[in-house]
Scaffold this motif. Sequence first.
Motif, PDB file in Angstrom:
ATOM      1  N   ARG A 441      -9.611   8.440   3.992  1.00  0.00           N
ATOM      2  CA  ARG A 441      -8.168   8.599   3.782  1.00  0.00           C
ATOM      3  C   ARG A 441      -7.550   7.275   3.343  1.00  0.00           C
ATOM      4  O   ARG A 441      -7.936   6.204   3.826  1.00  0.00           O
ATOM      5  CB  ARG A 441      -7.482   9.083   5.058  1.00  0.00           C
ATOM      6  CG  ARG A 441      -7.937  10.438   5.527  1.00  0.00           C
ATOM      7  CD  ARG A 441      -6.999  11.002   6.600  1.00  0.00           C
ATOM      8  NE  ARG A 441      -6.904  10.126   7.750  1.00  0.00           N
ATOM      9  CZ  ARG A 441      -7.737  10.160   8.780  1.00  0.00           C
ATOM     10  NH1 ARG A 441      -8.751  11.019   8.781  1.00  0.00           N
ATOM     11  NH2 ARG A 441      -7.568   9.351   9.806  1.00  0.00           N
ATOM     12  N   VAL A 442      -6.583   7.396   2.427  1.00  0.00           N
ATOM     13  CA  VAL A 442      -5.765   6.246   1.994  1.00  0.00           C
ATOM     14  C   VAL A 442      -4.325   6.621   2.288  1.00  0.00           C
ATOM     15  O   VAL A 442      -3.746   7.487   1.627  1.00  0.00           O
ATOM     16  CB  VAL A 442      -5.964   5.940   0.500  1.00  0.00           C
ATOM     17  CG1 VAL A 442      -5.093   4.757   0.085  1.00  0.00           C
ATOM     18  CG2 VAL A 442      -7.436   5.657   0.193  1.00  0.00           C
ATOM     19  N   GLU A 443      -3.752   5.992   3.297  1.00  0.00           N
ATOM     20  CA  GLU A 443      -2.418   6.356   3.780  1.00  0.00           C
ATOM     21  C   GLU A 443      -1.451   5.190   3.601  1.00  0.00           C
ATOM     22  O   GLU A 443      -1.822   4.023   3.777  1.00  0.00           O
ATOM     23  CB  GLU A 443      -2.479   6.732   5.264  1.00  0.00           C
ATOM     24  CG  GLU A 443      -3.432   7.876   5.561  1.00  0.00           C
ATOM     25  CD  GLU A 443      -3.669   8.061   7.055  1.00  0.00           C
ATOM     26  OE1 GLU A 443      -3.804   9.216   7.481  1.00  0.00           O
ATOM     27  OE2 GLU A 443      -3.722   7.042   7.782  1.00  0.00           O
ATOM     28  N   VAL A 444      -0.224   5.544   3.247  1.00  0.00           N
ATOM     29  CA  VAL A 444       0.818   4.517   3.146  1.00  0.00           C
ATOM     30  C   VAL A 444       1.081   3.961   4.537  1.00  0.00           C
ATOM     31  O   VAL A 444       1.231   4.705   5.513  1.00  0.00           O
ATOM     32  CB  VAL A 444       2.108   5.106   2.546  1.00  0.00           C
ATOM     33  CG1 VAL A 444       3.217   4.052   2.534  1.00  0.00           C
ATOM     34  CG2 VAL A 444       1.838   5.630   1.144  1.00  0.00           C
ATOM     35  N   LEU A 445       1.097   2.627   4.614  1.00  0.00           N
ATOM     36  CA  LEU A 445       1.300   1.960   5.898  1.00  0.00           C
ATOM     37  C   LEU A 445       2.753   1.486   5.969  1.00  0.00           C
ATOM     38  O   LEU A 445       3.136   0.527   5.288  1.00  0.00           O
ATOM     39  CB  LEU A 445       0.349   0.774   6.020  1.00  0.00           C
ATOM     40  CG  LEU A 445       0.263   0.074   7.371  1.00  0.00           C
ATOM     41  CD1 LEU A 445      -0.212   1.049   8.439  1.00  0.00           C
ATOM     42  CD2 LEU A 445      -0.699  -1.112   7.293  1.00  0.00           C
ATOM     43  N   PRO A 446       3.601   2.145   6.758  1.00  0.00           N
ATOM     44  CA  PRO A 446       5.010   1.743   6.815  1.00  0.00           C
ATOM     45  C   PRO A 446       5.175   0.413   7.557  1.00  0.00           C
ATOM     46  O   PRO A 446       4.765   0.269   8.698  1.00  0.00           O
ATOM     47  CB  PRO A 446       5.674   2.893   7.576  1.00  0.00           C
ATOM     48  CG  PRO A 446       4.570   3.491   8.394  1.00  0.00           C
ATOM     49  CD  PRO A 446       3.295   3.291   7.626  1.00  0.00           C
ATOM     50  N   LEU A 447       5.782  -0.561   6.866  1.00  0.00           N
ATOM     51  CA  LEU A 447       6.055  -1.863   7.467  1.00  0.00           C
ATOM     52  C   LEU A 447       7.551  -2.108   7.377  1.00  0.00           C
ATOM     53  O   LEU A 447       8.097  -2.280   6.282  1.00  0.00           O
ATOM     54  CB  LEU A 447       5.277  -2.966   6.745  1.00  0.00           C
ATOM     55  CG  LEU A 447       3.741  -2.859   6.797  1.00  0.00           C
ATOM     56  CD1 LEU A 447       3.102  -3.962   5.966  1.00  0.00           C
ATOM     57  CD2 LEU A 447       3.249  -2.937   8.234  1.00  0.00           C
ATOM     58  N   ALA A 448       8.218  -2.114   8.545  1.00  0.00           N
ATOM     59  CA  ALA A 448       9.686  -2.210   8.561  1.00  0.00           C
ATOM     60  C   ALA A 448      10.195  -3.506   7.943  1.00  0.00           C
ATOM     61  O   ALA A 448      11.231  -3.527   7.275  1.00  0.00           O
ATOM     62  CB  ALA A 448      10.184  -2.071  10.001  1.00  0.00           C
ATOM     63  N   ASP A 449       9.482  -4.590   8.158  1.00  0.00           N
ATOM     64  CA  ASP A 449       9.964  -5.890   7.683  1.00  0.00           C
ATOM     65  C   ASP A 449       9.289  -6.344   6.402  1.00  0.00           C
ATOM     66  O   ASP A 449       9.302  -7.529   6.072  1.00  0.00           O
ATOM     67  CB  ASP A 449       9.766  -6.951   8.765  1.00  0.00           C
ATOM     68  CG  ASP A 449       8.328  -6.959   9.287  1.00  0.00           C
ATOM     69  OD1 ASP A 449       7.577  -6.015   8.959  1.00  0.00           O
ATOM     70  OD2 ASP A 449       7.966  -7.905  10.013  1.00  0.00           O
ATOM     71  N   ALA A 450       8.685  -5.393   5.667  1.00  0.00           N
ATOM     72  CA  ALA A 450       8.021  -5.770   4.419  1.00  0.00           C
ATOM     73  C   ALA A 450       9.064  -5.994   3.331  1.00  0.00           C
ATOM     74  O   ALA A 450       9.957  -5.166   3.130  1.00  0.00           O
ATOM     75  CB  ALA A 450       7.054  -4.676   3.994  1.00  0.00           C
ATOM     76  N   PRO A 451       9.014  -7.111   2.602  1.00  0.00           N
ATOM     77  CA  PRO A 451       9.969  -7.361   1.515  1.00  0.00           C
ATOM     78  C   PRO A 451       9.722  -6.447   0.328  1.00  0.00           C
ATOM     79  O   PRO A 451       8.654  -5.814   0.216  1.00  0.00           O
ATOM     80  CB  PRO A 451       9.696  -8.821   1.158  1.00  0.00           C
ATOM     81  CG  PRO A 451       8.303  -9.075   1.598  1.00  0.00           C
ATOM     82  CD  PRO A 451       8.063  -8.207   2.787  1.00  0.00           C
ATOM     83  N   ALA A 452      10.730  -6.338  -0.539  1.00  0.00           N
ATOM     84  CA  ALA A 452      10.584  -5.527  -1.752  1.00  0.00           C
ATOM     85  C   ALA A 452       9.461  -6.085  -2.615  1.00  0.00           C
ATOM     86  O   ALA A 452       9.283  -7.303  -2.712  1.00  0.00           O
ATOM     87  CB  ALA A 452      11.904  -5.510  -2.529  1.00  0.00           C
ATOM     88  N   GLY A 453       8.715  -5.168  -3.261  1.00  0.00           N
ATOM     89  CA  GLY A 453       7.602  -5.581  -4.104  1.00  0.00           C
ATOM     90  C   GLY A 453       6.277  -5.664  -3.369  1.00  0.00           C
ATOM     91  O   GLY A 453       5.271  -6.038  -3.962  1.00  0.00           O
ATOM     92  N   VAL A 454       6.267  -5.295  -2.087  1.00  0.00           N
ATOM     93  CA  VAL A 454       5.034  -5.333  -1.302  1.00  0.00           C
ATOM     94  C   VAL A 454       4.687  -3.903  -0.875  1.00  0.00           C
ATOM     95  O   VAL A 454       5.512  -3.200  -0.302  1.00  0.00           O
ATOM     96  CB  VAL A 454       5.179  -6.236  -0.059  1.00  0.00           C
ATOM     97  CG1 VAL A 454       3.908  -6.164   0.790  1.00  0.00           C
ATOM     98  CG2 VAL A 454       5.471  -7.664  -0.470  1.00  0.00           C
ATOM     99  N   GLU A 455       3.475  -3.486  -1.157  1.00  0.00           N
ATOM    100  CA  GLU A 455       2.984  -2.175  -0.756  1.00  0.00           C
ATOM    101  C   GLU A 455       1.841  -2.354   0.234  1.00  0.00           C
ATOM    102  O   GLU A 455       1.038  -3.286   0.099  1.00  0.00           O
ATOM    103  CB  GLU A 455       2.495  -1.372  -1.967  1.00  0.00           C
ATOM    104  CG  GLU A 455       3.592  -1.064  -2.978  1.00  0.00           C
ATOM    105  CD  GLU A 455       3.062  -0.293  -4.179  1.00  0.00           C
ATOM    106  OE1 GLU A 455       1.825  -0.079  -4.229  1.00  0.00           O
ATOM    107  OE2 GLU A 455       3.857   0.085  -5.040  1.00  0.00           O
ATOM    108  N   ALA A 456       1.769  -1.463   1.204  1.00  0.00           N
ATOM    109  CA  ALA A 456       0.717  -1.560   2.225  1.00  0.00           C
ATOM    110  C   ALA A 456       0.083  -0.192   2.430  1.00  0.00           C
ATOM    111  O   ALA A 456       0.781   0.827   2.479  1.00  0.00           O
ATOM    112  CB  ALA A 456       1.298  -2.092   3.526  1.00  0.00           C
TER     113      ALA A 456
END
Length: 584
Positions: A441-456
């Motif tokens: 599985r490849v799941e989107v990792l929600p990061l509350a404090d992630a800046p714009a332009g960063v995907e996890a």
Amino acid sequence: MSVTTPRRVPRFDLARFRPRLVDALRDYDRARLGKDVGAGITVGVVALPLAMAFAIASGVKPEAGIFTAVIAGFIIAALGGSRVQIGGPAGAFIVIIYGIVDRYGLANLLISTMLAGVLLFGMGLFKLGQLVRFIPVSIVIGFTNGIAVLIALSQVKDALGLSIDKLPADFFAQIGALSGALHTVNPYAVAICALSLALVVMWPKSYVAGPMPQWKRWVAHLPGTVVALALATIAVSALHLPVETIGTRFGGIPQGLPSFALPAFSWELVKQLIAPTITIALLGAIESLLCARVADNLIDDRHDPNQELMAQGVANFVVPFFGGIPATGTIARTVTNVKSGATSPIAGIVHAITLLLVLLVAAPLAANIPLAALAAILLFVAWNMGEWREFARLRQFALTYRTILLTTFFLTVVFDLTIAVEVGMVLASLFFIYRISQLTRVEVLPLADAPAGVEAYRLTGSLFFGAVSKLETLTDPARFNGSGAPAAVILDFTALLSLDTTGLETLESLRKQLAKRGGALIVVGARDQPLSLLNRSGFAAHTGTENLVADLDAALGRARAVLAVRASPPDTTRAPATRASAPS
């Protein structure tokens, strides 16, 4: 000057040749000897009719089966890796041997058996015994049931007394030959076969009911196959019944073992026998190791699979020099050996000696054995050999299991075992790849404090060639052509169990696309096999050790640093360098 330590080359140790007999003879006493002798004699009596029946059904003379049971049975017991396994000709080989004799001839069967013996010994020597366990149970059940059907079909001719000179090896040709000869049914043969089969099935259930004298109980312990064979032989001899016997077809059985003879051998011939050699070796390995596992469960022991394969190899290499046929471990005789009280390989050796004594003393009596009685014994063997309940239980299993089992079964019946196992293994591998890919599985990792332009994203399972399609969205070049292209991609590897080179290539493609635009691929928590591959392949060096981090907090810190570098304007404070003028 630094001194480098030479790289240590991994060493592959060959299997140790140590027969189980060596360990079994420790603390061996008279009580165990008595049990082994009793069990060996019992198994020898049981093996006699089976050895003849298997040989005749395989298209060779009955003595070939007895020779194999004597020589191979002795070698497998003396050199094998199981305490109680009995070796000899097996029902599973009937269809294989018949097809090889029909297509290549008896001499080439002997050569194929010798070559298969070499292959089996090599498999054991290089510790490949455990690999047989990788064959799925659906394939084993499929070809076992298929072989059982073919054995039963091959006995219709003798069971009905049909007038057919030679039964063809092909399934549909057999059906045609049998149906075309139905008008030649011999009622005496049908009666002998039916009564013999009934006696084998019912003995001694109908005989031991209620109180009886001790001698009757002793008689009840005789194998039903031996009783049926003896009574059928007496009936044919006394009543002069017009049925085909061993004597009328083969001229009887010679007393004693044949002399040592070298089969004709040439490398040109070997090239034509690769397929039958592999078939014999593969089936012999599967049957012997499955039989050994059954024996382990009965005696609470563990066999040595590599030693067992080496013993099977020696046996199959030796028996062709005496006119024998392929041999392997036999489940029915092994179970009989265990239930008769066997404690060591001595029982298997006694079983071989018992058969030899019978051959030397009572061989002339075999001339009047009716083939219809032997057909009844083989019909009983075929019924017990097949796991027919598995067909009724197919609804309980997944579609993949049903597909593999039924495909292997039908290919075994219609074509041959080699094709069936090959196709079955391919199907099993494809289904396995599909199942494992579904677990990735490849799941989107929600990061509350992630800046714009960063995907996890979090990766779970195994990133291998069957699952890289799940990263297609991330590696799509169209994502990086617009203004919304990510500056940093964080991949959480903490739940990633394995990574192969195809998965690594996909990661490298993603890394390059990010690097072209000043971005970075950040890997979090890689360990064990994935981390080892990242380091060995040079991926870690290319992406930079700063982009291989231990946790998400470090990954976010690294992503902010990447964004800061991308956001900073180029340095224009320094004047461009000018070329100095030459002195006048």
